[in-house]
Design an enzyme around this catalytic site. Structure first.
Site, PDB file in Angstrom:
ATOM      1  N   GLU A 281     -99.768 108.139  15.027  1.00  0.00           N
ATOM      2  CA  GLU A 281    -100.777 107.634  15.993  1.00  0.00           C
ATOM      3  C   GLU A 281    -100.592 106.125  16.213  1.00  0.00           C
ATOM      4  OE1 GLU A 281    -102.686 109.691  17.654  1.00  0.00           O
ATOM      5  OE2 GLU A 281    -102.493 111.482  16.421  1.00  0.00           O
TER       6      GLU A 281
HETATM    7  C1  LIG Z   1     -95.281 113.828   9.903  1.00  0.00           C
HETATM    8  C2  LIG Z   1     -95.169 113.232  11.259  1.00  0.00           C
HETATM    9  C3  LIG Z   1     -95.799 113.847  12.338  1.00  0.00           C
HETATM   10  C4  LIG Z   1     -95.657 113.324  13.618  1.00  0.00           C
HETATM   11  N1  LIG Z   1     -96.205 113.997  14.682  1.00  0.00           N
HETATM   12  C5  LIG Z   1     -95.874 113.604  15.952  1.00  0.00           C
HETATM   13  C6  LIG Z   1     -96.238 114.406  17.079  1.00  0.00           C
HETATM   14  O1  LIG Z   1     -96.896 115.440  16.951  1.00  0.00           O
HETATM   15  N2  LIG Z   1     -95.843 113.997  18.308  1.00  0.00           N
HETATM   16  C7  LIG Z   1     -95.136 112.851  18.513  1.00  0.00           C
HETATM   17  O2  LIG Z   1     -94.818 112.547  19.660  1.00  0.00           O
HETATM   18  N3  LIG Z   1     -94.780 112.046  17.458  1.00  0.00           N
HETATM   19  C8  LIG Z   1     -95.128 112.416  16.186  1.00  0.00           C
HETATM   20  N4  LIG Z   1     -94.754 111.635  15.109  1.00  0.00           N
HETATM   21  C9  LIG Z   1     -93.996 110.406  15.340  1.00  0.00           C
HETATM   22  C10 LIG Z   1     -94.769 109.160  14.991  1.00  0.00           C
HETATM   23  O3  LIG Z   1     -95.752 108.902  15.956  1.00  0.00           O
HETATM   24  C11 LIG Z   1     -93.743 108.016  14.857  1.00  0.00           C
HETATM   25  O4  LIG Z   1     -93.042 108.254  13.651  1.00  0.00           O
HETATM   26  C12 LIG Z   1     -94.394 106.642  14.847  1.00  0.00           C
HETATM   27  O5  LIG Z   1     -94.923 106.338  16.097  1.00  0.00           O
HETATM   28  C13 LIG Z   1     -93.396 105.543  14.463  1.00  0.00           C
HETATM   29  O6  LIG Z   1     -92.212 105.648  15.176  1.00  0.00           O
HETATM   30  P1  LIG Z   1     -90.811 105.632  14.395  1.00  0.00           P
HETATM   31  O7  LIG Z   1     -90.885 106.647  13.330  1.00  0.00           O
HETATM   32  O8  LIG Z   1     -89.724 105.757  15.389  1.00  0.00           O
HETATM   33  O9  LIG Z   1     -90.768 104.236  13.704  1.00  0.00           O
HETATM   34  P2  LIG Z   1     -90.240 102.811  14.353  1.00  0.00           P
HETATM   35  O10 LIG Z   1     -90.821 102.703  15.694  1.00  0.00           O
HETATM   36  O11 LIG Z   1     -88.758 102.848  14.223  1.00  0.00           O
HETATM   37  O12 LIG Z   1     -90.875 101.820  13.365  1.00  0.00           O
HETATM   38  C14 LIG Z   1     -90.292 101.433  12.116  1.00  0.00           C
HETATM   39  C15 LIG Z   1     -91.032 100.189  11.599  1.00  0.00           C
HETATM   40  O13 LIG Z   1     -90.905  99.110  12.530  1.00  0.00           O
HETATM   41  C16 LIG Z   1     -92.172  98.649  12.928  1.00  0.00           C
HETATM   42  N5  LIG Z   1     -92.144  98.275  14.340  1.00  0.00           N
HETATM   43  C17 LIG Z   1     -91.669  98.978  15.385  1.00  0.00           C
HETATM   44  N6  LIG Z   1     -91.847  98.309  16.531  1.00  0.00           N
HETATM   45  C18 LIG Z   1     -92.453  97.147  16.203  1.00  0.00           C
HETATM   46  C19 LIG Z   1     -92.906  96.020  16.943  1.00  0.00           C
HETATM   47  N7  LIG Z   1     -92.825  95.955  18.268  1.00  0.00           N
HETATM   48  N8  LIG Z   1     -93.447  94.998  16.279  1.00  0.00           N
HETATM   49  C20 LIG Z   1     -93.597  95.044  14.933  1.00  0.00           C
HETATM   50  N9  LIG Z   1     -93.201  96.076  14.177  1.00  0.00           N
HETATM   51  C21 LIG Z   1     -92.638  97.116  14.810  1.00  0.00           C
HETATM   52  C22 LIG Z   1     -93.127  99.831  12.687  1.00  0.00           C
HETATM   53  O14 LIG Z   1     -94.468  99.396  12.521  1.00  0.00           O
HETATM   54  C23 LIG Z   1     -92.545 100.434  11.416  1.00  0.00           C
HETATM   55  O15 LIG Z   1     -93.005  99.730  10.306  1.00  0.00           O
HETATM   56  C24 LIG Z   1     -94.927 112.130  13.810  1.00  0.00           C
HETATM   57  C25 LIG Z   1     -94.323 111.490  12.713  1.00  0.00           C
HETATM   58  C26 LIG Z   1     -94.424 112.038  11.462  1.00  0.00           C
HETATM   59  C27 LIG Z   1     -93.710 111.362  10.323  1.00  0.00           C
END
Ligand SMILES: Cc1cc2nc3c(=O)[nH]c(=O)nc-3n(C[C@H](O)[C@H](O)[C@H](O)COP(=O)(O)OP(=O)(O)OC[C@H]3O[C@@H](n4cnc5c(N)ncnc54)[C@H](O)[C@@H]3O)c2cc1C
Length: 472
Positions: A281
């Site tokens: 989220e």
């Molecule tokens: C169990 C699980 C269920 C999920 N369910 C869904 C679902 O139903 N539908 C769906 O669409 N998605 C889903 N997700 C995805 C989830 O919303 C994303 O994992 C989340 O938004 C983070 O994206 P990422 O994993 O690519 O991390 P990244 O975006 O790669 O982030 C990695 C780190 O970098 C930081 N970061 C990234 N950008 C910035 C910035 N601009 N400034 C500062 N820090 C930053 C983040 O805070 C984090 O600490 C799910 C994930 C999990 C693990």
């Protein structure tokens, strides 16, 4: 002229549980940067279908969903569009279940769309309106996540309290030790405070919804608009709720001692399950950034006056502190004064940061994190005081002795955290006399009369231990 097909109404099936749904936004290379997805939708030559190709990742309910809300870009659009995609349309495959740290009861999969043909009428809303839809879903998702985190925290507290009263060391129950009582009081206080903020924002959202409907807006639009109006609060609740939950389960593990680390005890799962809430989220970093970003945008659009109050605080800084008489005997008089000063501290630091960096403030994430912490703590501290004030007006002060202690304990914590965040921000952008003046101002605005927090916590802990569970 060709008749436009009517979209099949999937809501009755969803409401009856006949259909399960999934939300497909995230992709391998598009997580926090959600609008950067590569999934494409192309209109067929006869104009009757969109053909979707792409890959989605981390999709909750992925394994058994009957219907997917898929975010994809039509041709070379800048923004996402949203589509209602039924599994029965075909062209959908998936990987095995993800092997996760926690929430193992939840299905999480990668989903592939290979020439998935979707009727044009299944475009949700309008072309390129998908990102807005995604954000609106996230607003409600965030407040719901916060509420669930509060619920999970209460369960963990009840388990830990029961264990603490049963586990004996040195011939007595570990719940008799001050160190354990401190933990119980702290987790209960933070959960109670977080819940107060959730009650407050939910009521605000309901009130806004009713006002929009009374003004003639249709119900669906009013739902979206009321959530949009309180999007900052939704982000605050998501961050606060998830961090309180993590703190609670961590202290839960500690109260259980070795049994907390055992995979056979309940804290092992609670600890692992809780962790995801700071990630999905919108990660807590993204949500912290959003709170300040949304606040500044509202100020820039003239919907919120930030600069005038900030200038007034700057002026106050130059003046002699007001030692005028105030009615300190009124309920929460001192605390409300401290809260009002806390807001001044936030305004002072944010006003100065805006003046210093102007449009480049978005590049100063460390400062934005500090500002977000000040905002979050101020909002939650005010919420718990408002809640207890209301409870006292309903039940009387005597019956709310413990709640009152919790409001005071929380306020002290909020002020301490805000003072640290403010100091970190000021020292990172102000120097010399300006820095000295601001640090003095911060000290003045984060001053609170000493209070015996140990005694207060012991009272709270005793109440919880006597009840044997989270009692509020
Ligand atoms: C169990 C699980 C269920 C999920 N369910 C869904 C679902 O139903 N539908 C769906 O669409 N998605 C889903 N997700 C995805 C989830 O919303 C994303 O994992 C989340 O938004 C983070 O994206 P990422 O994993 O690519 O991390 P990244 O975006 O790669 O982030 C990695 C780190 O970098 C930081 N970061 C990234 N950008 C910035 C910035 N601009 N400034 C500062 N820090 C930053 C983040 O805070 C984090 O600490 C799910 C994930 C999990 C693990």
């Amino acid at each position: 002229m060709e008749m436009k097909h009517k979209r099949k109404n999937i809501f009755p099936s969803l409401l009856q549980g006949e259909y399960k749904a999934a939300y497909c936004l995230t992709e391998p290379d598009s997580g926090s940067d959600a609008n950067s997805g590569k999934t494409k939708a192309k209109l067929t030559a006869d104009g009757k279908h969109y053909v979707i190709n792409g890959q989605k990742m981390w999709i909750t309910n992925g394994g058994f969903a009957d219907v997917y809300i898929v975010f994809a870009k039509i041709d070379d659009d800048k923004n996402l569009s949203a589509f209602i995609v039924e599994k029965a349309f075909g062209g959908i495959t998936m990987n095995e279940e993800e092997k996760k740290m926690g929430i193992k009861g939840s299905s999480t999969r990668q989903i592939f769309f290979n020439d998935c043909k979707v009727p044009v009428e299944n475009l949700l809303s309008e072309r390129e309106n998908g990102f807005k839809i995604a954000v609106n879903i996230l607003n409600i998702g965030r407040i719901k996540l916060g509420v669930a985190a509060v619920g999970g925290s209460k369960m963990a507290i009840s388990l830990a309290t029961k264990y603490a009263t049963e586990r004996k060391q040195f011939g007595v129950a570990i719940s008799t030790f001050g160190a354990i009582q401190h933990k119980i009081a702290e987790v209960v206080t933070r959960v109670f405070a977080s819940e107060s903020a959730h009650y407050r924002a939910s009521q605000n959202i309901d009130d806004a919804y009713n006002a929009f409907v009374a003004g003639g807006m249709d119900s669906a639009k009013a739902r979206l608009k009321s959530l949009e109006e309180f999007a900052i609060e939704c982000a605050i609740l998501k961050v606060h709720g998830s961090e309180v939950l993590d703190f609670t389960v961590d202290e839960g593990v500690q109260i259980y001692g070795g049994m907390g680390f055992s995979a056979e005890g309940p804290m092992d799962r609670a600890y692992r399950d809780a962790r995801i809430n700071r990630i999905f989220e919108g990660t807590n970093e993204i949500n912290r950034l959003l709170t300040i970003d949304m606040l500044l945008k509202r100020a820039m659009k003239g919907h919120l006056d930030l600069m005038n109050p900030a200038m007034a605080v700057q002026k106050e800084l130059m003046s002699i502190p007001d030692f005028g008489a105030s009615d300190d005997t009124a309920l929460f008089a001192k605390e409300k004064k401290a809260l009002s000063n806390l807001k001044k501290a936030g305004l002072m630091v944010s006003g100065a940061a805006i003046q210093k960096f102007m449009a480049k403030l978005s590049e100063e994430q460390e400062i934005l994190m500090n500002l977000a912490d000040m905002l979050i703590e101020g909002y939650v501290a005010e919420s718990v005081i408002l809640r207890v004030e209301k409870l006292i007006s309903m039940r009387g002060e005597k019956a709310c002795e413990i709640e009152k202690e919790m409001a005071i304990i929380y306020l002290h914590r909020a002020i301490e955290l805000a003072a640290a965040a403010g100091k970190s921000a000021i020292t990172s952008f102000a120097e010399g006399d300006e820095q000295r003046l601001m640090l003095m101002g911060l000290k003045r605005f984060t001053k609170i009369d000493p209070y015996n927090l140990k005694t207060a916590r012991r009272k709270v802990a005793k109440h919880v231990i006597d009840k044997g569970e989270y009692p509020f």
